[in-house]
Design a protein around this motif. Sequence first.
Motif, mmCIF file in Angstrom:
data_model
loop_
_atom_site.group_PDB
_atom_site.id
_atom_site.type_symbol
_atom_site.label_atom_id
_atom_site.label_comp_id
_atom_site.label_asym_id
_atom_site.label_seq_id
_atom_site.Cartn_x
_atom_site.Cartn_y
_atom_site.Cartn_z
ATOM 1 N N HIS A 101 0.836 -1.199 0.000
ATOM 2 C CA HIS A 101 0.000 0.000 0.000
ATOM 3 C C HIS A 101 0.871 1.249 0.000
ATOM 4 C CE1 HIS A 101 -2.204 2.849 2.999
ATOM 5 N NE2 HIS A 101 -2.639 3.122 1.795
ATOM 6 N N ILE A 105 -4.371 5.563 5.320
ATOM 7 C CA ILE A 105 -5.764 5.271 5.659
ATOM 8 C C ILE A 105 -6.084 6.114 6.896
ATOM 9 C CG2 ILE A 105 -7.444 3.474 6.256
ATOM 10 C CD1 ILE A 105 -6.096 2.985 3.509
ATOM 11 N N TYR A 108 -7.925 4.618 10.079
ATOM 12 C CA TYR A 108 -7.435 3.269 10.361
ATOM 13 C C TYR A 108 -7.682 2.863 11.817
ATOM 14 C CZ TYR A 108 -3.224 4.390 13.015
ATOM 15 O OH TYR A 108 -2.367 4.789 13.996
ATOM 16 N N ALA A 131 -5.660 -2.161 6.494
ATOM 17 C CA ALA A 131 -6.247 -2.240 5.146
ATOM 18 C C ALA A 131 -6.305 -3.689 4.682
ATOM 19 C CB ALA A 131 -5.411 -1.410 4.173
ATOM 20 N N VAL A 156 -12.993 2.954 3.739
ATOM 21 C CA VAL A 156 -11.789 3.673 4.185
ATOM 22 C C VAL A 156 -11.837 5.133 3.739
ATOM 23 C CG1 VAL A 156 -10.296 1.644 4.240
ATOM 24 C CG2 VAL A 156 -10.435 2.986 2.163
ATOM 25 N N TYR A 160 -4.884 5.728 -1.187
ATOM 26 C CA TYR A 160 -4.296 4.397 -1.297
ATOM 27 C C TYR A 160 -4.018 4.034 -2.742
ATOM 28 C CZ TYR A 160 -9.369 3.810 -1.649
ATOM 29 O OH TYR A 160 -10.689 3.987 -1.971
#
Length: 610
Positions: A101, A105, A108, A131, A156, A160
């Motif tokens: 990734h 995020i 998260y 993720a 999310v 990303y």
Amino acid sequence: MCGIVGYTGKKQAAPILLEGLTKLEYRGYDSAGVAVSDAYGRIEIAKAQGKLDVLKEKIDGGKTMHGACGIGHTRWATHGVPNETNAHPHCNDDSTIVAVHNGIIENYAELKAKLIRRGYQFYSQTDTEVATKLVDYYYKKHGEPLKAIAEFSLRVRGSYALAVLFSDYPEEIYAIRKDSPMVIAATGKECFLASDVPALLKYTKNVYYIENDQIAHLKNGQTSFYNIDGDPVEIPLTHITWDAQAAEKDGYEHYMLKEIHEQPRVIKDTLGYFIQNGKIDFSELNLTDAYLKSVNKIIIAGCGSAYHVGVAMQYVIEDLARIPVRVELASEFRYRSFISDGKELVIIISQSGETADSIAALREAKSRGLKTLAIVNVVGSTIAREADFVFYTKAGPEISVATTKAYSAQLVAGYLIALKFAEAHSLLSDGQYRELLSELCLLPEKIKTILEKDTAIQQFAFHCMDKKNAFFIGRGLDYAVSMEGSLKLKEISYIHSEAYAAGELKHGAISLIEDGTLVFGILTQDELAEKTVSNLEETKSRKAQLAVVAFEGTEVPKSCECVFYVPRTDARFAASLSVIPLQLYAYYLSVSKGNNVDKPRNLAKSVTVE
Ligand code: G6P
């Protein structure tokens, strides 16, 4: 800011992934990892803290990993310290879903708490592990990669570029992006995925840029694209004109030195492309004279060196085209409720076209109904795709983290834009216009003569190895160049350095001048030079060590230890010449200190997080 790669084909994946990561290491280099899947979907992961070489050694250049499909990552840490546990790829508990990734995020913590409530355990501090496990959660729910990834994207917040291996689907890669770059290529036999084009150039020049929240499926040398509803989407193929050789070192010790020496060619190419039959031709940009005439104010936004180009452009546009210009740090612009009459043109400058803050500035301008012009180097990048008008600089791939040739190409773009505005507003006679264009065309040869004086700069740099502090001072355009010279020095030599408008020094920073402090003066603006010389003398009286970059024939303080003369040009184009000795100075100082010139500590070339 983190680089990701993916490969699926007939060859062993690991060496290809490592090679791709080598081309992306400029994006981050505090840890690296790869995951390789064999034909039965068994996925093996290898990671290492530190530069890519550590990983390469650990897996013997990829020979210890078997399988023709895989993903890889080179990291610039955001969540969690740079160590092996936090390095990517991350996986679910039985390593049947593995992901890399690039991005952040943002929610998260909330997602992690939710997953913990559902029995998931976490081992790293990263948002990427969250993720990956979120994809696992939705895969278990839907039983289909496409649906799992689509639902992931709905849950999310943040950015990303995510590439995922599912062991139930051996030799296939699924990927999705939002606000982080991703290019995809398929040759019929193999498929590739990467954060940036240089990782793919060896294999193909035809690539796909997927849009936000589009999903790519790489399989059997073919790619399919879907929206988050699972409907197939068509993505146009983009042809890249850069060649693989352009992303190599070509015998130079460092990319930075190679790129410094490429500047005459880059400027020539940029000018050659946009000057046709003695006139600036912006037909490719679709900027009509009628539109140029209607612009009553220009706002320029960028980050780092791109911002410095904006500062230089401000002087040039205001002087030549008499249009008020305001320069903004892209990271500040979006949070200011600026007052607009709807007629401003917002110019976004970005080498990569992927800098998160610059993208945000562009979107802010668009949301206010303003027209946007991007000065971008990377074809097909987010900023290039979203701006109303695009000026592509012809710098070719820039690998060294500290920019040189892209900065120079952006400056030239700025001159051409200023001249085009001046022309549209009928502010120049034919003679003046011709003279300025021919002066521009002489820049490449003049830069070559500066590059030939490289040894003197090198010697002075070696003498400065133990410096702790430096100041770069100038007035007007010389101040804009001071900013860039100072940034170059601190980025790669780790010497504390500040740029000051020469007249401002006495209002505070002069208290920092002590025995041996280096003060670099820039003297190319004749009507301001005397005043800057006085400011240099003021620092000399406080025992500073003086160095100067000056137009040939300029009176410089007698006490200067080092003077780098550059050929004269129109004062408005001086930055293109005065910056060259400063780039070389920073480069040689970094070399003499034994620093990693191309990959300075803590930095990344493309900053795709806010
Ligand atoms: C990073 C790089 C700088 C660059 C800045 C903006 O900080 O280290 O060299 O000037 O990003 O990058 P951009 O790609 O938008 O020009």
